[in-house]
Each structure stands twice: as structure tokens, then as C-alpha cells.
Design an enzyme around this catalytic site. Structure first.
Site, PDB file in Angstrom:
ATOM      1  CE  LYS A   1       7.691  19.574  41.841  1.00  0.00           C
ATOM      2  NZ  LYS A   1       6.953  19.439  43.110  1.00  0.00           N
ATOM      3  CB  SER A   2       1.606  16.952  39.465  1.00  0.00           C
ATOM      4  OG  SER A   2       1.602  18.074  40.265  1.00  0.00           O
TER       5      SER A   2
ATOM      6  NE  ARG B   1      -1.999  13.816  41.496  1.00  0.00           N
ATOM      7  CZ  ARG B   1      -1.416  14.897  42.038  1.00  0.00           C
ATOM      8  NH1 ARG B   1      -0.111  15.101  41.894  1.00  0.00           N
ATOM      9  NH2 ARG B   1      -2.133  15.773  42.741  1.00  0.00           N
TER      10      ARG B   1
ATOM     11  N   GLY C   1       6.338  18.169  49.008  1.00  0.00           N
ATOM     12  CA  GLY C   1       5.038  18.388  49.636  1.00  0.00           C
ATOM     13  C   GLY C   1       3.982  17.429  49.108  1.00  0.00           C
TER      14      GLY C   1
ATOM     15  NE  ARG D   1       5.100  23.383  51.457  1.00  0.00           N
ATOM     16  CZ  ARG D   1       5.049  22.884  50.226  1.00  0.00           C
ATOM     17  NH1 ARG D   1       6.076  22.228  49.732  1.00  0.00           N
ATOM     18  NH2 ARG D   1       3.966  23.043  49.506  1.00  0.00           N
TER      19      ARG D   1
ATOM     20  CG  ASP E   1       2.970  24.791  41.696  1.00  0.00           C
ATOM     21  OD1 ASP E   1       2.777  25.215  42.852  1.00  0.00           O
ATOM     22  OD2 ASP E   1       2.848  23.593  41.380  1.00  0.00           O
TER      23      ASP E   1
ATOM     24  CE  LYS F   1       1.192  26.151  46.874  1.00  0.00           C
ATOM     25  NZ  LYS F   1       0.582  24.835  46.829  1.00  0.00           N
TER      26      LYS F   1
ATOM     27  NE  ARG G   1       7.024  28.859  45.286  1.00  0.00           N
ATOM     28  CZ  ARG G   1       6.666  27.670  44.819  1.00  0.00           C
ATOM     29  NH1 ARG G   1       5.451  27.474  44.364  1.00  0.00           N
ATOM     30  NH2 ARG G   1       7.538  26.679  44.804  1.00  0.00           N
TER      31      ARG G   1
ATOM     32  NE  ARG H   1       6.658  25.091  41.379  1.00  0.00           N
ATOM     33  CZ  ARG H   1       6.728  24.033  40.573  1.00  0.00           C
ATOM     34  NH1 ARG H   1       7.276  24.130  39.389  1.00  0.00           N
ATOM     35  NH2 ARG H   1       6.237  22.866  40.948  1.00  0.00           N
TER      36      ARG H   1
HETATM   37  C1  S3P Z   1       0.368  19.747  43.693  1.00  0.00           C
HETATM   38  C2  S3P Z   1      -0.608  20.606  44.122  1.00  0.00           C
HETATM   39  C3  S3P Z   1      -0.355  21.998  44.489  1.00  0.00           C
HETATM   40  C4  S3P Z   1       0.958  22.485  43.909  1.00  0.00           C
HETATM   41  C5  S3P Z   1       2.073  21.522  44.142  1.00  0.00           C
HETATM   42  C6  S3P Z   1       1.758  20.188  43.499  1.00  0.00           C
HETATM   43  C7  S3P Z   1       0.003  18.348  43.380  1.00  0.00           C
HETATM   44  O1  S3P Z   1      -0.290  22.107  45.884  1.00  0.00           O
HETATM   45  O2  S3P Z   1       1.299  23.745  44.447  1.00  0.00           O
HETATM   46  O3  S3P Z   1       3.290  22.013  43.597  1.00  0.00           O
HETATM   47  O4  S3P Z   1       0.822  17.642  42.754  1.00  0.00           O
HETATM   48  O5  S3P Z   1      -1.098  17.942  43.737  1.00  0.00           O
HETATM   49  P1  S3P Z   1      -1.629  22.315  46.797  1.00  0.00           P
HETATM   50  O6  S3P Z   1      -2.508  21.174  46.579  1.00  0.00           O
HETATM   51  O7  S3P Z   1      -1.137  22.377  48.215  1.00  0.00           O
HETATM   52  O8  S3P Z   1      -2.199  23.611  46.336  1.00  0.00           O
END
Ligand code: S3P
Length: 434
Positions: free
Chosen positions: A23-24, A28, A97, A126, A321, A348, A352, A395
Site C-alpha cells: 500500500k505504501s 508513492r 492517511g 487524524r 502497523d 491511526k 489502536r 487492521r
Molecule cells: C505510512 C507511514 C506510517 C504508517 C502508515 C503508512 C506511509 O504512518 O502507519 O500506515 O506510507 O508512509 P506514520 O508516518 O504516520 O507513522
């Protein structure tokens, strides 16, 4: 519509398993593809609610997304400095987020542009002040509801590079400032207190952005354009973590996880689980590695007895996570498991710390919350079972499912549909291994 699904004790889990795309890295890839001048093929882009929000947002801004062939999207970008569309309009980030925190880095560097970002009820709780502060220092204007929440409005400007020390270790905030740094005069340096995931940095290097790393300090310089070749998104270790936890907890299990991302800034849970006694064999990337590429490989996981452990603050961003799974493993382990320095968990998709404590207690666990984590006492025996409310958090829904398989009487998960935010095929993949 919220769905309730029952997970009865079952198992063992056996076979090969390929997790969904990361996902991250998908977020990007879509953002960097949109910022590039030349089209960027993205192989294995995650198909989930969150990552669809990112595609929708970049299309609203003028990028085009084509399906080049099965499993490969073509991002036709607008360029880093091109006039973005929909100025004055609304960008809906849904539940994402990462989109909410990264995209403003790009918008902030568009002089004359104005956008308002908003999303669902959970995203509205958030904080965005953590990105508003550095973006304002760079010259943009960011106005948020109550000074810290969505909806918020970003007004772009000619940015100036800054030196910024992250008040909390956050890959999202770090990424936002680095993205803005590509548009800002001079250079921009971000310092973090401990390492968080580095997918943005690896992508910046691959996009040939002038980049330097000195310990926990990362510096980028202004660029005219991004040159990004094909992005291949590996399997998501955070999604795989739920299946890995099930394989560890359900006796007699043996699962081979294929094509999973093994970037060391994401695999903290696997190292913690190994420390607790889990058998995980694979080519985890060595902690501290600096690389351009995302390492991908296999993990061979087998069930086994666990012992309690202590997770300290410096490990938290590397397993952020997956920390609720540490609680679940701790509930089945012999002895005490403690997680410290994880107050970020309260911010989050849901709180959590409160959620996992309430949820696992309801299943029979001896677990208590602390301001910055939790303490679980286990005696090596399984949890009884009961009901867990996911409270809209993907999650927490998946954690409930895993707890059910490993329990004595089964677990009913209220709000199982939330899993679609990151992992629409979760239930299918889990049941396929049984
Ligand atoms: C993420 C960073 C994390 C993570 C989120 C995805 C990212 O958040 O918890 O699920 O893709 O950069 P934080 O940067 O707020 O810790």
C-alpha cells in the site's frame, strides 16, 4: 454497510501465499508517476479503497491513469511544476492517511494553486498539523479545521528549503517535507529521531533527485523534473503479517510467503516474532541497509511456542502497523510482552492501543493499556474467543480474524468489511490456506 463475520478455530494453515501489493509503495508510485513528465508504468499497483483514492486524486489534478495491460497501470503525469487542475476544488482522500499527508507536499509548491482536502469520518480525526507546520515554514499556507484536522486548505507558493526535525518519527511527514523539498529553492533536510520506512527515499533516488543521507538526516535539492522508470510494487509485508501471525499461532501450520517486500524499515514485526521464538526463514534485508531498490523475497513460516518480549521505542516505526499483532502474539506467548514508545498508535485509523486492549480483553486476554503502548501477560494457552469490533479499522478487523482461528471458541468480527481499505482479498486468502 458493516458486516459481521465469524472466524472459528481452524487450521493448520499450509501452502504458498502471495500477499497483495504494498500500500505504501503504491501510493508513492501514483504520486511520483503523476509528478513525472514521461509516462511511468506501475506493475502490481494495489487494488484497494485507499490506493484508489490516490489514483482518483491524481486524476482530479490532471494526470491520466491507463491500464497498459493486466497488472500494469500507466501513469501519465503532469510534471512536477506543471499547472495542476482542480484549483479551488475539493480532493477527497477517503480513509487514506498517507495520501492526506504526502499530496500536500506537492500542492504546497504550486504558486497560485488552492486545494481543499477532506475525507471520511475517521480521517477527519487524524492530525494534519504535523505537515502544516513544516509546509508553512517553507512558505505555503495551510488552514485546517480547529488548526489540526481535515477539511484543510493548502495554498501553494514559491517554497524555500528548510532544515526540519520531525517531532514524531513519521514516514508520512518525512515524505511530505521531502516532496516539497523537490520544489523548494535550495536544499531541504529532514532529521528523524529514529528510522521510519524509507520508500520515498528509495523512489527519490531512482527518480534521480539529488539526495544525501547522513545517519538520520536526509537532504534533497530542488529539481526541474522527475525521471522515473518502471515501478514494480512488491507484496505488502504489513498485509502478509496477518497471515504470518496466523501461521505462527495455529499449530501445525507452515506457510511460504512469496514475492513479499523485505525492506528492513518494514519488517520489524518479523524480527520481533523471531525474538519471541517464531520460526521465520527468509532473506530479510539487513537493518541499516541504504538502497535504491525495494528488496523482494520469500519467507518460510512455521507455528511454534512463543515467549514474551519487550519492544522499545526505536523499533516502533519499523513495525508501526503491526504492533497490534505483537499484542496478539504476546497473548499466546509465555510470560510478559511489553510495547513502549508507541503513542502514535492512538492516532491511526482508530486508537489502536484502546482498540487492541479492549478487543483482546474481550477474548480473554490479560492485557492493559499504558499511555504509550500495552502490557500483555500470557501463559502459553490460547484465547477463549468472543467478539471484536473493528471500529472501521482495517487492521483491527484482520487481527480479529486471526485471533478467531487461533482461539478455543472462535471470534465474531464486527465490521469485517473494513479490511477492503488495504486488503480486499484477505478473507479469501486466509481461508484458502486452511
Ligand atoms: C505510512 C507511514 C506510517 C504508517 C502508515 C503508512 C506511509 O504512518 O502507519 O500506515 O506510507 O508512509 P506514520 O508516518 O504516520 O507513522
Amino acid at each position: 454497510m458493516s458486516s459481521t463475520v465469524r472466524f472459528d478455530p481452524a487450521g493448520p494453515l499450509r501452502g504458498d501465499y502471495t500477499p497483495p501489493a504494498d500500500k505504501s509503495i503504491s501510493h508513492r508510485a501514483a504520486l511520483f508517476g503523476a509528478m513525472a513528465d514521461e509516462p511511468v508504468p506501475v506493475v502490481n499497483y494495489l487494488d484497494s479503497e485507499d490506493t484508489r483514492s490516490t489514483l482518483d486524486a491524481v486524476m482530479t489534478l490532471g494526470a491520466a491513469v491507463e491500464e497498459e495491460r493486466q497488472d500494469c497501470l500507466l501513469l501519465r503525469g503532469i510534471g512536477l511544476h506543471a499547472p495542476l487542475e482542480a484549483t479551488g476544488g475539493l480532493l477527497n482522500v477517503g480513509n487514506a492517511g498517507t495520501l492526506m499527508r504526502l499530496l500536500p507536499g506537492w500542492l504546497a509548491g504550486q504558486p497560485g494553486g488552492v486545494w481543499t482536502l477532506d475525507g471520511d469520518a475517521s480521517i477527519r480525526q487524524r492530525p494534519v498539523d504535523r505537515i502544516a507546520e513544516p509546509l508553512r515554514r517553507m512558505g505555503a499556507s495551510v488552514e485546517a479545521r480547529d488548526g489540526r484536522f481535515a477539511p484543510f486548505t493548502v495554498r501553494g507558493a514559491e517554497l524555500t528549503g528548510i532544515e526540519y526535525e520531525l517531532p514524531v518519527p513519521s514516514a508520512q511527514v518525512k515524505s511530505c517535507v521531502l516532496i516539497a523539498g523537490m520544489l523548494a529553492g535550495g536544499s531541504t533536510t529532514v532529521s528523524e529521531g529514529s528510522r521510519s520506512r524509507d520508500h520515498t527515499e528509495r523512489m527519490l533516488r531512482r527518480a534521480r533527485v539529488p539526495f544525501e543521507r547522513d545517519g538520520l538526516r536526509t537532504t534533497v535539492a530542488q529539481v526541474d523534473e522527475l525521471e522515473l522508470d518502471r515501478v514494480v510494487v512488491p507484496g505488502d509485508p504489513s498485509s502478509a503479517a496477518f497471515i504470518v501471525a496466523a501461521a505462527i499461532l495455529v499449530s501445525g501450520s507452515r506457510v511460504v510467503v512469496k514475492d513479499v517486500g523485505l525492506n528492513w524499515t518494514r519488517t520489524g514485526l518479523f524480527r520481533i516474532a523471531e525474538r519471541m521464538g517464531a520460526v521465520i526463514v527468509g532473506d530479510l534485508e539487513e537493518p541499516g541497509t541504504e538502497a535504491d531498490e525495494e528488496p523482494v523475497g520469500e519467507l518460510d513460516v512455521a507455528s511454534g511456542p512463543l515467549e514474551g518480549t519487550v519492544v522499545e521505542a526505536h523499533e516502533v516505526p519499523l513495525a508501526i502497523d503491526e504492533l497490534t499483532l505483537v499484542a496478539l502474539l504476546g497473548a499466546y506467548a509465555d510470560g510478559e510482552t511489553v510495547v513502549r514508545g508507541a503513542e502514535e498508535l492512538r492516532l491511526k485509523e482508530s486508537d489502536r492501543i484502546a482498540g487492541v486492549v479492549e478487543g483482546l480483553r474481550g477474548l480473554g486476554s490479560d492485557i492493559e493499556a499504558t499511555p504509550d503502548g500495552f502490557i500483555v501477560q500470557g501463559d502459553g494457552s490460547p484465547l477463549q474467543g468472543g467478539t471484536i469490533d473493528a471500529k472501521g479499522d482495517h487492521r483491527m478487523a484482520m487481527l480479529g480474524a486471526v485471533a478467531g482461528l487461533a482461539s478455543v471458541e472462535g471470534v465474531e468480527v464486527v465490521g469485517m468489511d473494513a479490511a477492503a481499505v488495504s486488503y480486499p482479498g484477505f478473507e479469501h486468502d486466509l481461508r484458502a490456506l486452511l
